[in-house]
Design a protein around this motif. Structure first.
Motif, PDB file in Angstrom:
ATOM      1  N   ALA A 103       0.828  -1.207   0.000  1.00  0.00           N
ATOM      2  CA  ALA A 103       0.000   0.000   0.000  1.00  0.00           C
ATOM      3  C   ALA A 103       0.863   1.259   0.000  1.00  0.00           C
ATOM      4  O   ALA A 103       0.602   2.210  -0.753  1.00  0.00           O
ATOM      5  CB  ALA A 103      -0.925  -0.011   1.215  1.00  0.00           C
ATOM      6  N   VAL A 104       1.905   1.265   0.836  1.00  0.00           N
ATOM      7  CA  VAL A 104       2.795   2.430   0.885  1.00  0.00           C
ATOM      8  C   VAL A 104       3.525   2.601  -0.447  1.00  0.00           C
ATOM      9  O   VAL A 104       3.674   3.724  -0.952  1.00  0.00           O
ATOM     10  CB  VAL A 104       3.791   2.284   2.048  1.00  0.00           C
ATOM     11  CG1 VAL A 104       4.842   3.393   2.008  1.00  0.00           C
ATOM     12  CG2 VAL A 104       3.063   2.315   3.385  1.00  0.00           C
ATOM     13  N   ALA A 105       3.969   1.509  -1.029  1.00  0.00           N
ATOM     14  CA  ALA A 105       4.676   1.593  -2.310  1.00  0.00           C
ATOM     15  C   ALA A 105       3.768   2.151  -3.405  1.00  0.00           C
ATOM     16  O   ALA A 105       4.204   2.953  -4.244  1.00  0.00           O
ATOM     17  CB  ALA A 105       5.203   0.212  -2.705  1.00  0.00           C
ATOM     18  N   LEU A 106       2.512   1.747  -3.407  1.00  0.00           N
ATOM     19  CA  LEU A 106       1.579   2.275  -4.406  1.00  0.00           C
ATOM     20  C   LEU A 106       1.336   3.770  -4.199  1.00  0.00           C
ATOM     21  O   LEU A 106       1.209   4.525  -5.170  1.00  0.00           O
ATOM     22  CB  LEU A 106       0.253   1.514  -4.337  1.00  0.00           C
ATOM     23  CG  LEU A 106       0.294   0.059  -4.835  1.00  0.00           C
ATOM     24  CD1 LEU A 106      -1.011  -0.653  -4.494  1.00  0.00           C
ATOM     25  CD2 LEU A 106       0.560   0.004  -6.331  1.00  0.00           C
ATOM     26  N   LEU A 107       1.278   4.195  -2.935  1.00  0.00           N
ATOM     27  CA  LEU A 107       1.076   5.622  -2.661  1.00  0.00           C
ATOM     28  C   LEU A 107       2.271   6.465  -3.101  1.00  0.00           C
ATOM     29  O   LEU A 107       2.108   7.622  -3.507  1.00  0.00           O
ATOM     30  CB  LEU A 107       0.824   5.834  -1.166  1.00  0.00           C
ATOM     31  CG  LEU A 107      -0.523   5.341  -0.629  1.00  0.00           C
ATOM     32  CD1 LEU A 107      -0.567   5.474   0.886  1.00  0.00           C
ATOM     33  CD2 LEU A 107      -1.671   6.104  -1.268  1.00  0.00           C
ATOM     34  N   LEU A 108       3.465   5.896  -3.017  1.00  0.00           N
ATOM     35  CA  LEU A 108       4.679   6.645  -3.337  1.00  0.00           C
ATOM     36  C   LEU A 108       5.202   6.365  -4.739  1.00  0.00           C
ATOM     37  O   LEU A 108       6.316   6.776  -5.078  1.00  0.00           O
ATOM     38  CB  LEU A 108       5.780   6.320  -2.318  1.00  0.00           C
ATOM     39  CG  LEU A 108       5.465   6.606  -0.851  1.00  0.00           C
ATOM     40  CD1 LEU A 108       6.643   6.211   0.040  1.00  0.00           C
ATOM     41  CD2 LEU A 108       5.122   8.078  -0.643  1.00  0.00           C
ATOM     42  N   GLN A 109       4.417   5.659  -5.558  1.00  0.00           N
ATOM     43  CA  GLN A 109       4.908   5.238  -6.871  1.00  0.00           C
ATOM     44  C   GLN A 109       5.230   6.419  -7.782  1.00  0.00           C
ATOM     45  O   GLN A 109       6.242   6.432  -8.481  1.00  0.00           O
ATOM     46  CB  GLN A 109       3.874   4.333  -7.538  1.00  0.00           C
ATOM     47  CG  GLN A 109       4.317   3.805  -8.906  1.00  0.00           C
ATOM     48  CD  GLN A 109       3.277   2.886  -9.508  1.00  0.00           C
ATOM     49  OE1 GLN A 109       2.188   2.708  -8.952  1.00  0.00           O
ATOM     50  NE2 GLN A 109       3.589   2.302 -10.650  1.00  0.00           N
ATOM     51  N   ARG A 110       4.384   7.438  -7.765  1.00  0.00           N
ATOM     52  CA  ARG A 110       4.609   8.589  -8.633  1.00  0.00           C
ATOM     53  C   ARG A 110       5.779   9.419  -8.111  1.00  0.00           C
ATOM     54  O   ARG A 110       5.879   9.686  -6.919  1.00  0.00           O
ATOM     55  CB  ARG A 110       3.349   9.450  -8.705  1.00  0.00           C
ATOM     56  CG  ARG A 110       3.472  10.655  -9.616  1.00  0.00           C
ATOM     57  CD  ARG A 110       2.161  11.370  -9.765  1.00  0.00           C
ATOM     58  NE  ARG A 110       1.151  10.509 -10.406  1.00  0.00           N
ATOM     59  CZ  ARG A 110      -0.097  10.906 -10.640  1.00  0.00           C
ATOM     60  NH1 ARG A 110      -0.491  12.114 -10.264  1.00  0.00           N
ATOM     61  NH2 ARG A 110      -0.942  10.085 -11.243  1.00  0.00           N
ATOM     62  N   ARG A 111       6.676   9.823  -9.013  1.00  0.00           N
ATOM     63  CA  ARG A 111       7.853  10.594  -8.634  1.00  0.00           C
ATOM     64  C   ARG A 111       7.492  12.058  -8.416  1.00  0.00           C
ATOM     65  O   ARG A 111       7.301  12.806  -9.362  1.00  0.00           O
ATOM     66  CB  ARG A 111       8.938  10.466  -9.699  1.00  0.00           C
ATOM     67  CG  ARG A 111       9.456   9.065  -9.938  1.00  0.00           C
ATOM     68  CD  ARG A 111      10.116   8.487  -8.702  1.00  0.00           C
ATOM     69  NE  ARG A 111      11.276   9.230  -8.311  1.00  0.00           N
ATOM     70  CZ  ARG A 111      12.522   8.920  -8.662  1.00  0.00           C
ATOM     71  NH1 ARG A 111      12.743   7.873  -9.421  1.00  0.00           N
ATOM     72  NH2 ARG A 111      13.543   9.648  -8.245  1.00  0.00           N
ATOM     73  N   THR A 112       7.360  12.445  -7.149  1.00  0.00           N
ATOM     74  CA  THR A 112       7.192  13.842  -6.778  1.00  0.00           C
ATOM     75  C   THR A 112       8.178  14.157  -5.663  1.00  0.00           C
ATOM     76  O   THR A 112       8.770  13.244  -5.071  1.00  0.00           O
ATOM     77  CB  THR A 112       5.754  14.133  -6.303  1.00  0.00           C
ATOM     78  OG1 THR A 112       5.507  13.391  -5.094  1.00  0.00           O
ATOM     79  CG2 THR A 112       4.735  13.741  -7.362  1.00  0.00           C
ATOM     80  N   LEU A 113       8.327  15.423  -5.349  1.00  0.00           N
ATOM     81  CA  LEU A 113       9.255  15.819  -4.294  1.00  0.00           C
ATOM     82  C   LEU A 113       8.830  15.243  -2.951  1.00  0.00           C
ATOM     83  O   LEU A 113       9.656  14.713  -2.194  1.00  0.00           O
ATOM     84  CB  LEU A 113       9.341  17.344  -4.221  1.00  0.00           C
ATOM     85  CG  LEU A 113      10.252  17.912  -3.114  1.00  0.00           C
ATOM     86  CD1 LEU A 113      11.684  17.444  -3.335  1.00  0.00           C
ATOM     87  CD2 LEU A 113      10.170  19.436  -3.096  1.00  0.00           C
TER      88      LEU A 113
END
Length: 309
Positions: A103-113
């Motif tokens: 779940a955490v990996a999916l939330l952080l998948q998009r590259r943003t600051l």
């Protein structure tokens, strides 16, 4: 200058000699041989001790008894309780860490600051030793001054027992383990998600495929090798966990958290029975070996399927 040139020529001649060429493979394999000896010597020593009646309090009574220690273990209800506790702990921690890590990996998948900063902060629990983390949580769950019980009063929960009750002890140590090791799953699965090819997802977006279908039919199958790798490594560590159960409750209350490593430790250093302790560790090794073989076979089958596809 002449002496340096002659020394270099002599060294080159030594390196080029037939004896040196024959010796180089053995010299290169020496570190591997030392590492193998470092593993086999303690292992074979434990096997040898497990076949003996070896009590540190009565060393003169040491005798070779073959498989009596194992038969005594298998006939003991306490041993089977230890098996059940260890497997419950392993399945609970690995399963929860996998779900939360994914779940955490999916939330952080998009590259943003913000996501990149959060990805770095995820490593912080992994930098804390499990024993130290257990002591931190032991203080936070203390009935007299722990902050968690104070926070629970705001939702109407009074004097939650945490690790002091057999009914909630497993929940408490699983909570600590999840806090420490979920980032391991998150980091590994996040790397897998960001490394997946973009073409299938772009095609699904153009065709208007539902997100749930893409996740279960595209993302999960492609991510499965990473999931299997993370589960394999965490399963090895969790089934042999000692730091968290012992630091939190020393295997208690009663025998509620008497996992393999804690029971082996108590047998050796509290009851001074090295023979029974070694037998427990050998059974743990056999269980770990069996589970690892099953997982590795599934992983190899999955890899063949992925490569064939």
């Amino acid at each position: 200058m002449v002496s340096n040139a002659s020394a270099a020529a002599q060294a080159a001649q030594v390196r080029g000699s037939p004896a040196m060429r024959r010796a180089i493979p053995y010299l290169l394999s020496l570190p591997a041989l030392l590492a193998t000896a470092g593993v086999l010597v303690p292992f074979l020593t434990a096997v040898w001790y497990s076949l003996q009646s070896y009590n540190l309090a009565f060393p003169q009574g040491r005798a070779f008894i073959w498989f009596e220690n194992y038969l005594t273990l298998f006939a003991s209800a306490d041993f089977w309780h230890t098996v059940a506790v260890t497997l419950t702990y392993t399945v609970s921690t690995v399963g929860l860490e996998l779900l939360l890590g994914l779940a955490v990996a999916l939330l952080l998948q998009r590259r943003t600051l913000v996501n990149d900063v959060m990805s770095v902060l995820l490593v912080l629990p992994l930098m804390v030793a499990p024993a130290i983390a257990s002591l931190m949580w032991k203080l936070m769950t203390n009935a007299n001054f722990g902050i968690l019980n104070y926070l629970l009063t705001f939702v109407g929960v009074q004097d939650f027992p945490w690790a002091t009750s057999p009914a909630t002890a497993m929940f408490t140590v699983v909570l600590v383990d999840v806090w420490v090791f979920t980032p391991f799953f998150s980091i590994l699965l996040l790397a897998g998600l960001r490394g997946l090819p973009k073409e299938p997802f772009e095609a699904a977006a153009l065709d208007g495929v539902p997100a749930s279908f893409v996740f279960f039919r595209v993302t999960l199958p492609m991510l499965m090798p990473y999931i299997m790798t993370a589960v394999l490594f965490r399963m090895f560590d969790s089934i042999q966990q000692f730091d968290i159960p012992y630091a939190m409750t020393q295997g208690g209350p009663g025998d509620a958290l008497m996992v393999f490593q804690v029971r082996a430790y108590l047998e050796a250093f509290t009851y001074t029975s090295l023979g029974r302790s070694a037998a427990i560790l050998m059974v743990l090794w056999a269980i770990t070996y069996f589970l690892s073989q099953v997982m590795i076979k599934h992983w190899l089958r999955l890899r063949e399927r992925m490569s064939g596809a």
